[in-house]
Design a protein around this motif. Structure first.
Motif, mmCIF file in Angstrom:
data_model
loop_
_atom_site.group_PDB
_atom_site.id
_atom_site.type_symbol
_atom_site.label_atom_id
_atom_site.label_comp_id
_atom_site.label_asym_id
_atom_site.label_seq_id
_atom_site.Cartn_x
_atom_site.Cartn_y
_atom_site.Cartn_z
ATOM 1 N N TRP A 82 -104.851 17.446 54.354
ATOM 2 C CA TRP A 82 -103.693 17.078 53.549
ATOM 3 C C TRP A 82 -104.046 16.024 52.501
ATOM 4 O O TRP A 82 -103.271 15.154 52.165
ATOM 5 C CB TRP A 82 -102.492 16.687 54.412
ATOM 6 C CG TRP A 82 -102.004 17.909 55.102
ATOM 7 C CD1 TRP A 82 -102.426 18.374 56.324
ATOM 8 C CD2 TRP A 82 -101.111 18.879 54.605
ATOM 9 N NE1 TRP A 82 -101.829 19.580 56.606
ATOM 10 C CE2 TRP A 82 -101.004 19.912 55.568
ATOM 11 C CE3 TRP A 82 -100.373 18.998 53.432
ATOM 12 C CZ2 TRP A 82 -100.198 21.021 55.389
ATOM 13 C CZ3 TRP A 82 -99.569 20.106 53.261
ATOM 14 C CH2 TRP A 82 -99.489 21.103 54.241
ATOM 15 N N LEU A 89 -95.891 10.767 58.094
ATOM 16 C CA LEU A 89 -95.665 11.781 57.066
ATOM 17 C C LEU A 89 -94.320 11.668 56.368
ATOM 18 O O LEU A 89 -94.201 12.055 55.210
ATOM 19 C CB LEU A 89 -95.786 13.177 57.678
ATOM 20 C CG LEU A 89 -97.192 13.608 58.049
ATOM 21 C CD1 LEU A 89 -97.144 14.938 58.771
ATOM 22 C CD2 LEU A 89 -98.067 13.696 56.816
ATOM 23 N N LEU A 128 -94.195 19.265 55.313
ATOM 24 C CA LEU A 128 -94.317 18.261 56.368
ATOM 25 C C LEU A 128 -94.499 18.941 57.728
ATOM 26 O O LEU A 128 -95.346 18.536 58.525
ATOM 27 C CB LEU A 128 -93.092 17.351 56.372
ATOM 28 C CG LEU A 128 -93.098 16.193 57.337
ATOM 29 C CD1 LEU A 128 -92.316 15.022 56.766
ATOM 30 C CD2 LEU A 128 -92.532 16.551 58.683
ATOM 31 N N TYR A 132 -102.515 20.328 47.804
ATOM 32 C CA TYR A 132 -103.071 19.862 49.075
ATOM 33 C C TYR A 132 -104.155 20.782 49.617
ATOM 34 O O TYR A 132 -104.193 21.970 49.351
ATOM 35 C CB TYR A 132 -101.977 19.699 50.124
ATOM 36 C CG TYR A 132 -101.153 20.927 50.409
ATOM 37 C CD1 TYR A 132 -101.614 21.918 51.248
ATOM 38 C CD2 TYR A 132 -99.894 21.081 49.832
ATOM 39 C CE1 TYR A 132 -100.853 23.052 51.525
ATOM 40 C CE2 TYR A 132 -99.122 22.205 50.094
ATOM 41 C CZ TYR A 132 -99.615 23.179 50.941
ATOM 42 O OH TYR A 132 -98.856 24.291 51.204
ATOM 43 N N LEU A 152 -90.714 20.238 50.564
ATOM 44 C CA LEU A 152 -91.539 19.194 51.171
ATOM 45 C C LEU A 152 -91.288 19.074 52.671
ATOM 46 O O LEU A 152 -92.200 18.728 53.420
ATOM 47 C CB LEU A 152 -91.311 17.862 50.461
ATOM 48 C CG LEU A 152 -91.870 17.808 49.039
ATOM 49 C CD1 LEU A 152 -91.441 16.522 48.354
ATOM 50 C CD2 LEU A 152 -93.386 17.944 49.044
ATOM 51 N N ARG A 209 -94.562 9.565 53.283
ATOM 52 C CA ARG A 209 -95.540 10.187 52.388
ATOM 53 C C ARG A 209 -94.998 11.453 51.744
ATOM 54 O O ARG A 209 -95.189 11.683 50.542
ATOM 55 C CB ARG A 209 -96.791 10.507 53.204
ATOM 56 C CG ARG A 209 -97.873 11.193 52.446
ATOM 57 C CD ARG A 209 -99.077 11.317 53.352
ATOM 58 N NE ARG A 209 -99.965 12.355 52.919
ATOM 59 C CZ ARG A 209 -101.048 12.716 53.586
ATOM 60 N NH1 ARG A 209 -101.363 12.115 54.712
ATOM 61 N NH2 ARG A 209 -101.802 13.679 53.126
ATOM 62 N N MET A 210 -94.309 12.277 52.503
ATOM 63 C CA MET A 210 -93.853 13.565 51.995
ATOM 64 C C MET A 210 -92.446 13.526 51.402
ATOM 65 O O MET A 210 -92.175 14.206 50.421
ATOM 66 C CB MET A 210 -93.876 14.618 53.114
ATOM 67 C CG MET A 210 -95.225 14.882 53.694
ATOM 68 S SD MET A 210 -96.212 15.889 52.591
ATOM 69 C CE MET A 210 -97.667 16.145 53.584
#
Length: 72
Positions: free
Chosen positions: A11, A61, A48, A6, A44, A64-65
């Motif tokens: 991000w 998020l 986040l 990232y 993660l 996504r994370m």
């Protein structure tokens, strides 16, 4: 991790420009954390938190994370 890491504060992936973790990053993370899936979730979760501090929406998020992690 390889080239799919990232970039802050956007991000996005430095390798492909997709939102991180992109598909290749997910594959790399699964391979790296295969025996320790809980450690992957903890990592993660910390990522986040950093993304939220950078101004990204926590509701967006989560999926996504963390939402893509599945138990073995």
């Amino acid at each position: 991790m390889g080239e799919h890491f990232y970039l802050r504060p956007s991000w996005s992936c430095q390798g492909c420009g997709e939102p991180w973790p992109c598909a290749p990053a997910r594959d790399e993370l699964i391979a790296q954390y295969r025996p320790e899936r809980i450690s992957l979730a903890i990592y993660l979760g910390a990522v986040l938190t950093d993304a939220v501090h950078d101004g990204l929406c926590p509701d967006d998020l989560y999926s996504r994370m963390l939402g893509w992690i599945r138990p073995d």
